[in-house]
Design a protein around this motif. Structure first.
Motif, mmCIF file in Angstrom:
data_model
loop_
_atom_site.group_PDB
_atom_site.id
_atom_site.type_symbol
_atom_site.label_atom_id
_atom_site.label_comp_id
_atom_site.label_asym_id
_atom_site.label_seq_id
_atom_site.Cartn_x
_atom_site.Cartn_y
_atom_site.Cartn_z
ATOM 1 N N GLU A 230 94.727 20.556 53.095
ATOM 2 C CA GLU A 230 95.375 19.251 53.232
ATOM 3 C C GLU A 230 95.987 18.763 51.914
ATOM 4 O OE1 GLU A 230 95.065 17.153 56.320
ATOM 5 O OE2 GLU A 230 94.582 19.104 57.159
ATOM 6 N N LEU A 231 96.259 19.682 50.986
ATOM 7 C CA LEU A 231 96.860 19.262 49.726
ATOM 8 C C LEU A 231 98.349 18.986 49.901
ATOM 9 C CD1 LEU A 231 96.724 18.765 46.670
ATOM 10 C CD2 LEU A 231 97.134 21.216 46.329
ATOM 11 N N VAL A 232 99.017 19.792 50.718
ATOM 12 C CA VAL A 232 100.449 19.634 50.937
ATOM 13 C C VAL A 232 100.680 18.882 52.249
ATOM 14 C CG1 VAL A 232 102.648 20.829 51.250
ATOM 15 C CG2 VAL A 232 100.942 21.746 49.654
ATOM 16 N N ALA A 233 101.227 17.681 52.132
ATOM 17 C CA ALA A 233 101.495 16.885 53.324
ATOM 18 C C ALA A 233 102.727 17.403 54.051
ATOM 19 C CB ALA A 233 101.702 15.416 52.936
ATOM 20 N N ARG A 234 103.691 17.916 53.280
ATOM 21 C CA ARG A 234 104.951 18.345 53.883
ATOM 22 C C ARG A 234 105.564 19.433 53.029
ATOM 23 N NH1 ARG A 234 106.328 13.472 54.685
ATOM 24 N NH2 ARG A 234 105.998 13.084 56.881
ATOM 25 N N ASN A 235 106.053 20.485 53.687
ATOM 26 C CA ASN A 235 106.776 21.569 53.023
ATOM 27 C C ASN A 235 108.233 21.485 53.435
ATOM 28 O OD1 ASN A 235 105.543 23.450 51.235
ATOM 29 N ND2 ASN A 235 104.205 24.118 52.880
ATOM 30 N N ILE A 236 109.131 21.360 52.491
ATOM 31 C CA ILE A 236 110.567 21.327 52.796
ATOM 32 C C ILE A 236 111.224 22.532 52.143
ATOM 33 C CG2 ILE A 236 112.731 20.061 52.544
ATOM 34 C CD1 ILE A 236 111.129 17.486 52.505
ATOM 35 N N PHE A 237 111.900 23.351 52.958
ATOM 36 C CA PHE A 237 112.605 24.520 52.449
ATOM 37 C C PHE A 237 114.103 24.255 52.550
ATOM 38 C CE2 PHE A 237 109.157 27.603 52.124
ATOM 39 C CZ PHE A 237 108.173 26.996 52.871
ATOM 40 N N ILE A 238 114.818 24.446 51.440
ATOM 41 C CA ILE A 238 116.264 24.223 51.434
ATOM 42 C C ILE A 238 116.976 25.519 51.065
ATOM 43 C CG2 ILE A 238 116.023 21.775 50.891
ATOM 44 C CD1 ILE A 238 116.700 22.400 47.997
ATOM 45 N N ASN A 239 118.266 25.590 51.447
ATOM 46 C CA ASN A 239 119.081 26.787 51.189
ATOM 47 C C ASN A 239 118.400 28.039 51.733
ATOM 48 O OD1 ASN A 239 121.104 25.331 49.701
ATOM 49 N ND2 ASN A 239 119.690 25.277 47.965
ATOM 50 N N VAL A 240 117.999 27.964 53.001
ATOM 51 C CA VAL A 240 117.207 29.041 53.608
ATOM 52 C C VAL A 240 118.105 30.184 54.065
ATOM 53 C CG1 VAL A 240 115.570 29.612 55.422
ATOM 54 C CG2 VAL A 240 115.519 27.338 54.388
ATOM 55 N N PRO A 241 117.945 31.391 53.533
ATOM 56 C CA PRO A 241 118.726 32.543 53.986
ATOM 57 C C PRO A 241 118.177 33.075 55.305
ATOM 58 C CG PRO A 241 117.192 33.230 52.289
ATOM 59 C CD PRO A 241 117.033 31.739 52.412
ATOM 60 N N PHE A 242 118.994 33.846 55.980
ATOM 61 C CA PHE A 242 118.587 34.345 57.291
ATOM 62 C C PHE A 242 117.342 35.222 57.217
ATOM 63 C CE2 PHE A 242 118.700 37.340 60.843
ATOM 64 C CZ PHE A 242 118.778 36.452 61.902
ATOM 65 N N TRP A 243 117.211 36.016 56.129
ATOM 66 C CA TRP A 243 116.063 36.925 56.044
ATOM 67 C C TRP A 243 114.743 36.171 56.030
ATOM 68 C CZ3 TRP A 243 112.631 35.999 52.271
ATOM 69 C CH2 TRP A 243 113.070 35.412 51.083
ATOM 70 N N TYR A 244 114.791 34.871 55.669
ATOM 71 C CA TYR A 244 113.542 34.125 55.554
ATOM 72 C C TYR A 244 112.826 34.020 56.892
ATOM 73 C CZ TYR A 244 110.203 30.425 54.736
ATOM 74 O OH TYR A 244 109.050 29.705 54.657
ATOM 75 N N TYR A 245 113.587 34.021 57.980
ATOM 76 C CA TYR A 245 112.941 33.878 59.290
ATOM 77 C C TYR A 245 112.030 35.060 59.588
ATOM 78 C CZ TYR A 245 116.323 30.200 59.650
ATOM 79 O OH TYR A 245 117.059 29.079 59.407
ATOM 80 N N ALA A 246 112.477 36.266 59.193
ATOM 81 C CA ALA A 246 111.621 37.448 59.367
ATOM 82 C C ALA A 246 110.382 37.321 58.485
ATOM 83 C CB ALA A 246 112.408 38.706 59.016
ATOM 84 N N PHE A 247 110.583 36.844 57.254
ATOM 85 C CA PHE A 247 109.462 36.659 56.337
ATOM 86 C C PHE A 247 108.503 35.607 56.882
ATOM 87 C CE2 PHE A 247 107.973 34.669 52.212
ATOM 88 C CZ PHE A 247 107.028 35.649 51.967
ATOM 89 N N ASN A 248 109.061 34.524 57.430
ATOM 90 C CA ASN A 248 108.233 33.465 57.993
ATOM 91 C C ASN A 248 107.423 33.979 59.177
ATOM 92 O OD1 ASN A 248 107.504 30.580 57.990
ATOM 93 N ND2 ASN A 248 108.464 30.575 59.996
ATOM 94 N N ALA A 249 108.019 34.899 59.947
ATOM 95 C CA ALA A 249 107.301 35.480 61.074
ATOM 96 C C ALA A 249 106.096 36.293 60.596
ATOM 97 C CB ALA A 249 108.241 36.362 61.898
ATOM 98 N N LEU A 250 106.228 36.907 59.401
ATOM 99 C CA LEU A 250 105.102 37.660 58.842
ATOM 100 C C LEU A 250 103.988 36.725 58.389
ATOM 101 C CD1 LEU A 250 106.969 40.320 56.666
ATOM 102 C CD2 LEU A 250 105.773 40.710 58.817
ATOM 103 N N LEU A 251 104.357 35.573 57.821
ATOM 104 C CA LEU A 251 103.361 34.623 57.330
ATOM 105 C C LEU A 251 102.723 33.821 58.453
ATOM 106 C CD1 LEU A 251 104.900 33.045 54.100
ATOM 107 C CD2 LEU A 251 103.091 34.734 54.264
ATOM 108 N N PHE A 252 103.443 33.651 59.546
ATOM 109 C CA PHE A 252 103.005 32.754 60.613
ATOM 110 C C PHE A 252 101.588 33.055 61.109
ATOM 111 C CE2 PHE A 252 102.916 30.979 64.893
ATOM 112 C CZ PHE A 252 103.462 29.731 64.672
#
Length: 236
Positions: free
Chosen positions: A170-192
């Motif tokens: 609960e340290l981070v109330a909100r994560n904001i990602f800007i200038n997101v490249p398309f490859w990030y979605y695949a990376f996010n799927a790995l972290l999910f």
């Protein structure tokens, strides 16, 4: 007398504030485990063990160098009073700095330790009292960041997420990602799969559909909400 006699009234007030601060921290662990006391207690024990084994209580006294200071820093507060923590990943576009941070396992360990140090500084600035802001707003700029094909970067980021999630609930109330490249979605799927249920679930179960659905390619931004506050906001 150069040493003033402590005022018992102030001592009692300090004791109450200290107790309230402990209550706030314990509540964070309880929330992270959906108020399952035994699981929260186990999480707390593991965190205390992790802190002891890695000498976290003395990390602020360590000189870990200034090479990465431009990549992660805290500056200003938002309108709700959250400290704003910035992550600028284009810093690692420089191959020399990339190799210095992620070149081998020892360097990645140093990078993670360096990454923990500003977290500890940020925690020190929080007022851990009921009614006060006890979490951060984190902004990550992914412009020109290393791609998902960079295995060393991918491994280090997964480890960093694990440390934050397991030891700073609960340290981070909100994560904001800007200038997101398309490859990030695949990376996010790995972290999910490694995110806790509290982090990645919503009341209606729509988070997984949003994060994994085809709508990602059609939307101006993606808002992935946690059970209480937005957790991810992606702009591209």
């Amino acid at each position: 007398n150069p040493f003033p006699i402590p005022d018992p009234t102030h001592q009692e007030q300090d004791r109450r504030c200290s107790t309230k601060g402990t209550d706030v921290v314990l509540l964070k662990f309880l929330r992270a485990r959906e108020f399952k006391v035994n699981e929260a207690f186990e999480m707390l024990k593991k965190t205390l063990l992790w802190r002891k084994e890695n000498n976290i209580d003395s990390i602020l006294e360590e000189d870990l160098g200034e090479d990465l200071a431009a990549a992660f820093f805290t500056n200003d507060v938002d309108r709700e009073g959250h400290l704003i923590s910035y992550n600028a990943y284009d810093f690692f576009e420089n191959q020399e700095l990339y190799a210095k941070a992620f070149g081998d396992e020892e360097k990645r360990k140093h990078f993670l330790r360096w990454r923990i140090q500003p977290l500890e500084k940020e925690v020190q600035k929080l007022q851990l009292k009921p009614g006060c802001v006890t979490s951060l707003l984190q902004i990550s700029d992914l412009k020109n960041s290393p791609s998902a094909s960079k295995k060393e970067f991918r491994v280090a980021m997964k480890q960093a997420v694990g440390i934050l999630q397991d030891n700073y609930p609960e340290l981070v109330a909100r994560n904001i990602f800007i200038n997101v490249p398309f490859w990030y979605y695949a990376f996010n799927a790995l972290l999910f799969p490694f995110l806790t249920q509290r982090t990645r679930s919503t009341d209606d179960g729509s988070l997984e559909r949003e994060c994994n659905g085809d709508s990602l390619n059609r939307r101006r931004f993606l808002l992935c909400r946690g059970t209480q506050k937005p957790f991810f906001i992606l702009f591209f």
